[in-house]
Design a protein around this motif. Structure first.
Motif, PDB file in Angstrom:
ATOM      1  N   LEU A   1      -2.885  42.150 -13.388  1.00 43.42           N
ATOM      2  CA  LEU A   1      -3.769  41.526 -12.790  1.00 43.42           C
ATOM      3  C   LEU A   1      -5.201  41.993 -12.417  1.00 43.42           C
ATOM      4  O   LEU A   1      -4.895  43.392 -11.967  1.00 43.42           O
ATOM      5  CB  LEU A   1      -2.752  41.214 -11.287  1.00 43.42           C
TER       6      LEU A   1
ATOM      7  N   ALA B   1      -2.560  38.529  -5.518  1.00 44.70           N
ATOM      8  CA  ALA B   1      -1.548  40.126  -5.569  1.00 44.70           C
ATOM      9  C   ALA B   1      -1.417  40.342  -4.057  1.00 44.70           C
ATOM     10  O   ALA B   1      -0.662  40.909  -3.940  1.00 44.70           O
ATOM     11  CB  ALA B   1      -2.881  40.807  -5.087  1.00 44.70           C
TER      12      ALA B   1
ATOM     13  N   LEU C   1       3.048  39.671  -3.988  1.00 47.53           N
ATOM     14  CA  LEU C   1       3.379  41.100  -4.594  1.00 47.53           C
ATOM     15  C   LEU C   1       4.228  41.499  -2.994  1.00 47.53           C
ATOM     16  O   LEU C   1       4.223  41.810  -2.623  1.00 47.53           O
ATOM     17  CB  LEU C   1       2.530  41.907  -5.493  1.00 47.53           C
TER      18      LEU C   1
ATOM     19  N   VAL D   1       3.352  44.427  -1.364  1.00 50.65           N
ATOM     20  CA  VAL D   1       1.489  44.766  -1.339  1.00 50.65           C
ATOM     21  C   VAL D   1       0.915  44.010  -0.521  1.00 50.65           C
ATOM     22  O   VAL D   1       1.058  42.420  -0.055  1.00 50.65           O
ATOM     23  CB  VAL D   1       0.593  44.207  -2.449  1.00 50.65           C
TER      24      VAL D   1
ATOM     25  N   ARG E   1      -3.578  42.949   1.484  1.00 50.39           N
ATOM     26  CA  ARG E   1      -4.882  43.212   1.452  1.00 50.39           C
ATOM     27  C   ARG E   1      -5.160  42.889   2.395  1.00 50.39           C
ATOM     28  O   ARG E   1      -5.442  43.110   3.451  1.00 50.39           O
ATOM     29  CB  ARG E   1      -5.555  41.995   0.702  1.00 50.39           C
TER      30      ARG E   1
ATOM     31  N   LEU F   1      -6.225  46.852  -1.714  1.00 50.83           N
ATOM     32  CA  LEU F   1      -4.711  46.983  -1.639  1.00 50.83           C
ATOM     33  C   LEU F   1      -4.372  48.373  -0.849  1.00 50.83           C
ATOM     34  O   LEU F   1      -4.971  48.936  -1.112  1.00 50.83           O
ATOM     35  CB  LEU F   1      -4.607  46.159  -3.330  1.00 50.83           C
TER      36      LEU F   1
ATOM     37  N   VAL G   1      -1.225  49.314  -5.318  1.00 52.32           N
ATOM     38  CA  VAL G   1      -1.922  49.305  -6.916  1.00 52.32           C
ATOM     39  C   VAL G   1      -1.093  48.636  -8.037  1.00 52.32           C
ATOM     40  O   VAL G   1      -1.161  48.116  -9.009  1.00 52.32           O
ATOM     41  CB  VAL G   1      -3.366  49.492  -7.492  1.00 52.32           C
ATOM     42  N   TYR G   2      -0.194  48.153  -7.229  1.00 51.73           N
ATOM     43  CA  TYR G   2       1.457  47.926  -8.046  1.00 51.73           C
ATOM     44  C   TYR G   2       2.474  47.423  -7.089  1.00 51.73           C
ATOM     45  O   TYR G   2       3.138  47.988  -6.137  1.00 51.73           O
ATOM     46  CB  TYR G   2       2.140  49.287  -9.759  1.00 51.73           C
ATOM     47  N   SER G   3       3.511  46.618  -8.199  1.00 52.40           N
ATOM     48  CA  SER G   3       4.333  46.273  -7.703  1.00 52.40           C
ATOM     49  C   SER G   3       5.729  45.466  -8.887  1.00 52.40           C
ATOM     50  O   SER G   3       5.068  45.102  -9.131  1.00 52.40           O
ATOM     51  CB  SER G   3       4.277  45.220  -7.041  1.00 52.40           C
TER      52      SER G   3
ATOM     53  N   CYS H   1      -2.389  45.929 -10.644  1.00 53.62           N
ATOM     54  CA  CYS H   1      -3.525  45.690 -10.294  1.00 53.62           C
ATOM     55  C   CYS H   1      -4.934  46.718 -10.574  1.00 53.62           C
ATOM     56  O   CYS H   1      -5.355  47.785 -10.400  1.00 53.62           O
ATOM     57  CB  CYS H   1      -3.521  45.195  -8.551  1.00 53.62           C
TER      58      CYS H   1
ATOM     59  N   ALA I   1      -8.591  42.749  -8.538  1.00 51.09           N
ATOM     60  CA  ALA I   1      -7.475  42.122  -7.765  1.00 51.09           C
ATOM     61  C   ALA I   1      -7.540  43.691  -6.958  1.00 51.09           C
ATOM     62  O   ALA I   1      -6.692  43.327  -6.245  1.00 51.09           O
ATOM     63  CB  ALA I   1      -6.459  42.737  -9.128  1.00 51.09           C
ATOM     64  N   ALA I   2      -7.649  44.586  -7.371  1.00 53.69           N
ATOM     65  CA  ALA I   2      -7.312  45.510  -6.714  1.00 53.69           C
ATOM     66  C   ALA I   2      -8.583  45.674  -5.601  1.00 53.69           C
ATOM     67  O   ALA I   2      -7.834  47.147  -3.999  1.00 53.69           O
ATOM     68  CB  ALA I   2      -7.289  47.399  -6.833  1.00 53.69           C
TER      69      ALA I   2
END
Length: 392
Positions: free
Chosen positions: A162, A169, A172, A175, A177, A273, A276-278, A283, A287-288
Motif C-alpha cells: 500500500l 490503511a 486494515l 491499523v 492512523r 500508523l 505498518v503491516y496487517s 504500508c 500510506a505509512a
C-alpha cells in the motif's frame, strides 16, 4: 492494459514515485507485479511541490531505471541551518561525507513523469483509472476491490504493498492512523535573487516557523511555514512587499529579490500508523506516514520504506513467510520513528520564543557544527537514514 489478472504475486496500490519505484524493483527481481492507480496514464498532475531527493534516493531511482532529465534537477552540496536573530549555526557539506552532492531538487510532476516513462519502458503491468474501494487482508492473501471505467472487479495477491496517500490503511485490521494538525500551511514559491543559486540550501528557524530555500536552477524554491492568515496575506503581496518580508528573515544574504512566481499553499499535518503491516499488506511511504516538510525527509523516508519491502520480498521465502510483515515493521521501526520524531521535535522545539530556549538551540547547532564526527554522522543519517549504511 486492457484487462487485468484475477490473481498476482504482488500488487502495489498507488502510482506515486514510491509506488512506481517499488513496482519497478519488484519486476526487476522477477516478481509478477501489478500496479494500481486511480488517475489516468500520462495525466499531468497539478502538484507544484518541489522535492529534495537525497543522494541515496536518487541512486535508488537510477538503479530502477528512472532517468531524470538533467534540466529537471539541481544539486545541493551544502545545507546552511541557522536561527533568526540568534547565534549558532550548522553547515552540512557533501564533501564532509565524501559525496558529490547531498541531494538534488526536482519538481514532483517531473519525477512522476520520469517514473511513468520507466514503467512503460520496462513493461511493468499497470492498471490505470483503477480506484481501490476496499482492501481485505487475510493470513494467506490480500484482496482489493477495484472500480474502473470498464466495471468493477477484484484482484487477489500473495502480498499487497500500500503506497497511496489516502485513507485505505484505516480499513486494515489492527491499523489506526494517528494525526497531528500543525494548524500551519507551507507557502511555496519560486524566487529569483540578485545572486544566483550556488548549490546551498538554507533552513532558517524563525519565531513564526521554519523558512527554507532550496536551489532550483538559478533560482530558489521557497518553503515557508506560516499560519493560514500569514499565508493568505503573503500570497497577496507584490514584489516589494514580499521582498521586505524576506529581508526580515534572511537579510541581504542573497542580494535583492528580483522576481517571484505565483505562490501555492499546502496544509501541514503529521500522520502516522500505529503499525505498518496487517497480515499480507505492507504500508510504505505516505500510506505509512506523512511529515512536516522541515528537513525534506518525507519522500526520502518513503524510498527507504520501499527498498526495505522489496528486500524482504526478494528473499526465497517471500511467498509463504507469514512473519514477513513483522520483519518489515522491525526493519523500518528505528528509521521511521527517528525521522518522524526528529521532524516533529524540530518544528515544536523551534516554535518557542523563550530566550533561554533560543540560547540552547543556538548552542546545540554550534556544538554540532564544531564537532566534525558528530556533524558527519548527522549528515550521513539525513542522506541515508538510520540503519541504512553509507556505501563504501
Amino acid at each position: 492494459m486492457k484487462s487485468w489478472p484475477q490473481h498476482v504475486q504482488i500488487m502495489v496500490v498507488g502510482a506515486g514515485p514510491v509506488g512506481m519505484l517499488t513496482a519497478l524493483v519488484l519486476q526487476q527481481q522477477g516478481r509478477q507485479v501489478l500496479l494500481l492507480e486511480s488517475r489516468a496514464a500520462g495525466v499531468c498532475v497539478p502538484d507544484r511541490r518541489t522535492l529534495a531527493l537525497s543522494y541515496h534516493s536518487l541512486a535508488c531511482f537510477a538503479a530502477a531505471g528512472v532517468v531524470l532529465p538533467e534540466d529537471a534537477t539541481t544539486p545541493i552540496d551544502t545545507v546552511h541551518v541557522s536561527r533568526q536573530h540568534r547565534f549558532g549555526r550548522t553547515v552540512l557539506r557533501a564533501a564532509d561525507v565524501g559525496l558529490p552532492y547531498l541531494g538534488q531538487t526536482i519538481d514532483y510532476a517531473r519525477l512522476l513523469a520520469a517514473c511513468e516513462a520507466a514503467l512503460q519502458a520496462q513493461n511493468v503491468p499497470v492498471l490505470w483509472q483503477a480506484e481501490v474501494t476496499r482492501l481485505h487482508s487475510l493470513a494467506q492473501w490480500a484482496w482489493a476491490d477495484i472500480k474502473t471505467p470498464a466495471g468493477e472487479a477484484g484482484v487477489s495477491a500473495q502480498w499487497l504493498i500500500l503506497a497511496e496517500g489516502g485513507q485505505l490503511a484505516a480499513q486494515l485490521p489492527g491499523v489506526v492512523r494517528h494525526e497531528h494538525d500543525y494548524h500551519q500551511q507551507a507557502l511555496v514559491n519560486t524566487l529569483h535573487f540578485a545572486r544566483p543559486a550556488s548549490g546551498t540550501a538554507y533552513e532558517r528557524f524563525t519565531d513564526a516557523g521554519p523558512f527554507a530555500l532550496l536551489p532550483y536552477g538559478d533560482a530558489y524554491r521557497l518553503v515557508w511555514t506560516c499560519t493560514p492568515a500569514e499565508a493568505a496575506a503573503r500570497r497577496q503581496m507584490d514584489l516589494a512587499q514580499f521582498a521586505a518580508q524576506i529581508d526580515t528573515v534572511l537579510g541581504q544574504r542573497l542580494g535583492a529579490l528580483q522576481q517571484m512566481g505565483t505562490a501555492a499553499v499546502f496544509p501541514l499535518k503529521r500522520q502516522q500508523l500505529n503499525r505498518v503491516y496487517s497480515n499480507r499488506v505492507l504500508c510504505i511511504g505516505n500510506a505509512a506516514q506523512t511529515l512536516h516538510p522541515v528537513a525534506a525527509q518525507g519522500l526520502n523516508l518513503g524510498v527507504r520504506d520501499a527498498m526495505a519491502a522489496v528486500q524482504l520480498l526478494g528473499r526465497a521465502d517471500w511467498a509463504h513467510n507469514t512473519r514477513l510483515g513483522a520483519e518489515y515493521a522491525k526493519l523500518r521501526r528505528l528509521d521511521a520513528q527517528a525521522v518522524v520524531g526528529f521532524t516533529h521535535g524540530v518544528v515544536t522545539l523551534f516554535d518557542h520564543a523563550a530566550p533561554w530556549l533560543q540560547a540552547g538551540q543556538g548552542a546545540g547547532m554550534s556544538l554540532l557544527n564544531s564537532v566534525a564526527p558528530w556533524r558527519r554522522r548527522f549528515t550521513e543519517q539525513l542522506v541515508f537514514g538510520i540503519g541504512t549504511d553509507k556505501p563504501r
